[in-house]
Design a protein around this motif. Structure first.
Motif, short mmCIF file in Angstrom:
data_model
loop_
_atom_site.label_atom_id
_atom_site.label_comp_id
_atom_site.label_asym_id
_atom_site.label_seq_id
_atom_site.Cartn_x
_atom_site.Cartn_y
_atom_site.Cartn_z
N PRO A 129 0.98 -1.32 -0.10
CA PRO A 129 0.00 -0.05 -0.17
C PRO A 129 0.78 1.15 -0.02
O PRO A 129 1.80 1.28 0.92
CB PRO A 129 -0.90 -0.17 1.45
CG PRO A 129 -0.80 -1.47 1.51
CD PRO A 129 0.49 -2.12 1.07
N GLY A 130 0.62 2.17 -0.99
CA GLY A 130 1.29 3.46 -0.90
C GLY A 130 2.43 3.31 -1.75
O GLY A 130 3.28 4.23 -1.98
N ALA A 131 2.77 2.11 -2.54
CA ALA A 131 4.07 1.91 -3.25
C ALA A 131 4.16 2.81 -4.56
O ALA A 131 2.85 2.69 -5.38
CB ALA A 131 4.33 0.17 -3.36
N LYS A 132 5.14 3.39 -4.83
CA LYS A 132 5.41 4.12 -6.16
C LYS A 132 6.70 3.73 -6.84
O LYS A 132 7.53 3.39 -6.18
CB LYS A 132 5.36 5.68 -5.83
CG LYS A 132 4.21 6.40 -5.13
CD LYS A 132 4.24 7.70 -4.92
CE LYS A 132 2.99 8.28 -4.29
NZ LYS A 132 3.00 9.82 -4.26
N GLU A 133 6.34 3.67 -8.28
CA GLU A 133 7.52 3.20 -8.91
C GLU A 133 8.66 4.08 -8.91
O GLU A 133 8.31 5.50 -9.26
CB GLU A 133 7.22 2.71 -10.47
CG GLU A 133 8.34 2.23 -11.28
CD GLU A 133 7.87 1.79 -12.59
OE1 GLU A 133 8.19 0.77 -13.07
OE2 GLU A 133 7.31 2.76 -13.38
N ALA A 134 9.98 3.81 -8.73
CA ALA A 134 11.12 4.87 -8.86
C ALA A 134 12.09 4.37 -9.79
O ALA A 134 12.33 3.16 -9.87
CB ALA A 134 11.49 4.77 -7.47
N ARG A 135 12.41 5.25 -10.73
CA ARG A 135 13.27 4.77 -12.00
C ARG A 135 14.42 5.85 -12.23
O ARG A 135 14.18 7.11 -11.99
CB ARG A 135 12.42 4.91 -13.14
CG ARG A 135 11.35 3.83 -13.49
CD ARG A 135 10.88 3.73 -14.71
NE ARG A 135 10.64 4.95 -15.35
CZ ARG A 135 9.49 5.96 -14.91
NH1 ARG A 135 8.55 5.40 -14.25
NH2 ARG A 135 9.50 6.84 -15.63
N LEU A 136 15.80 5.39 -12.07
CA LEU A 136 16.82 6.26 -12.54
C LEU A 136 17.91 5.78 -13.38
O LEU A 136 17.90 4.50 -13.66
CB LEU A 136 17.59 6.65 -11.22
CG LEU A 136 18.07 5.61 -10.18
CD1 LEU A 136 19.61 5.37 -10.94
CD2 LEU A 136 18.23 6.29 -8.73
N HIS A 137 18.45 6.47 -14.16
CA HIS A 137 19.71 5.99 -15.09
C HIS A 137 20.73 6.46 -14.44
O HIS A 137 21.02 7.75 -14.03
CB HIS A 137 19.41 6.55 -16.52
CG HIS A 137 20.21 6.05 -17.51
ND1 HIS A 137 20.05 4.75 -18.01
CD2 HIS A 137 21.65 6.79 -17.92
CE1 HIS A 137 21.36 4.53 -19.03
NE2 HIS A 137 22.10 5.74 -18.80
#
Length: 220
Positions: A129-137
């Motif tokens: 619950p409350g998880a958000k995708e995080a992306r970085l290069h």
């Protein structure tokens, strides 16, 4: 405090935030970038000398030094926020990491959840619950002894994202007292413990790219 302003016109203001100064604080006794810059606007001859409007477009953690852009009117703020949400806004960082990431260039993709009580974030499953995708290069610039200098471009803007993802990958940022010394990062704990702890977090927001909200020209 005199702000270090790199660019200013009647629409936007780009400045260098020092480490240790928050972007915005609720504590009246603590200086922050918003109050420092509003004082500058009050005394400056650039644009309207009586102008007090200043919109925060993006933020940096308090211990992070680097570039910030602010909007000086509502229309400009709306334009910059649209760019921020549509991947038209480039945020680039340099960081000294403990150890080395799996390859010299690649992506880190995780799901993060924020704990408001402790003001921390952690990697979790996507079903949390409350998880958000995080992306970085990232791209490695230099290896030195047990550390590596990397350039990082954020594809998302999550709470403490860069610090959490690099620590979870086994390479916490040098000087990170919140995420760098925890035993839960087993792959990094041995290398991190053998390195001296710098006084300042070794993370710098060194480059911004966006379109000027009025002229449309590329700002870098």
């Amino acid at each position: 405090m005199t702000p270090n302003i790199l660019f200013e016109d009647p629409y936007i203001l780009v400045c260098l935030k020092p480490a240790g100064i928050p972007v915005q604080s609720r504590m009246l006794s603590q200086p922050d970038m918003v109050s420092i810059l509003k004082n500058h606007l009050h005394t400056s001859s650039v644009g309207n000398p009586h102008q007090h409007y200043l919109a925060v477009i993006h933020r940096l953690d308090q211990p992070v030094e680097g570039l910030l852009v602010f909007a000086k009117n509502q229309k400009t703020a709306a334009s910059l926020n649209r760019q921020l949400k549509s991947d038209g806004f480039g945020k680039h960082y340099l960081a000294w990491l403990c150890g080395s990431l799996p390859s010299d260039e690649g992506d880190l993709i995780d799901h993060l959840v924020k704990d408001g009580r402790s003001n921390t974030s952690s990697v979790c499953t996507k079903d949390t619950p409350g998880a958000k995708e995080a992306r970085l290069h990232y791209k490695v610039v230099q290896h030195r002894e047990k550390t590596s200098l990397v350039e990082i471009t954020l594809d998302t803007g999550r709470h403490h994202q860069l610090r959490v993802q690099t620590a979870h990958a086994g390479c916490p940022i040098l000087g990170d007292r919140k995420y760098g010394n925890s035993g839960i990062h087993s792959s990094s704990s041995s290398s991190a413990s053998s390195l001296p702890m710098p006084r300042q977090l070794q993370l710098f927001a060194w480059r911004l790219t966006f379109l000027h909200p009025t002229s449309g020209r590329t700002m870098e």
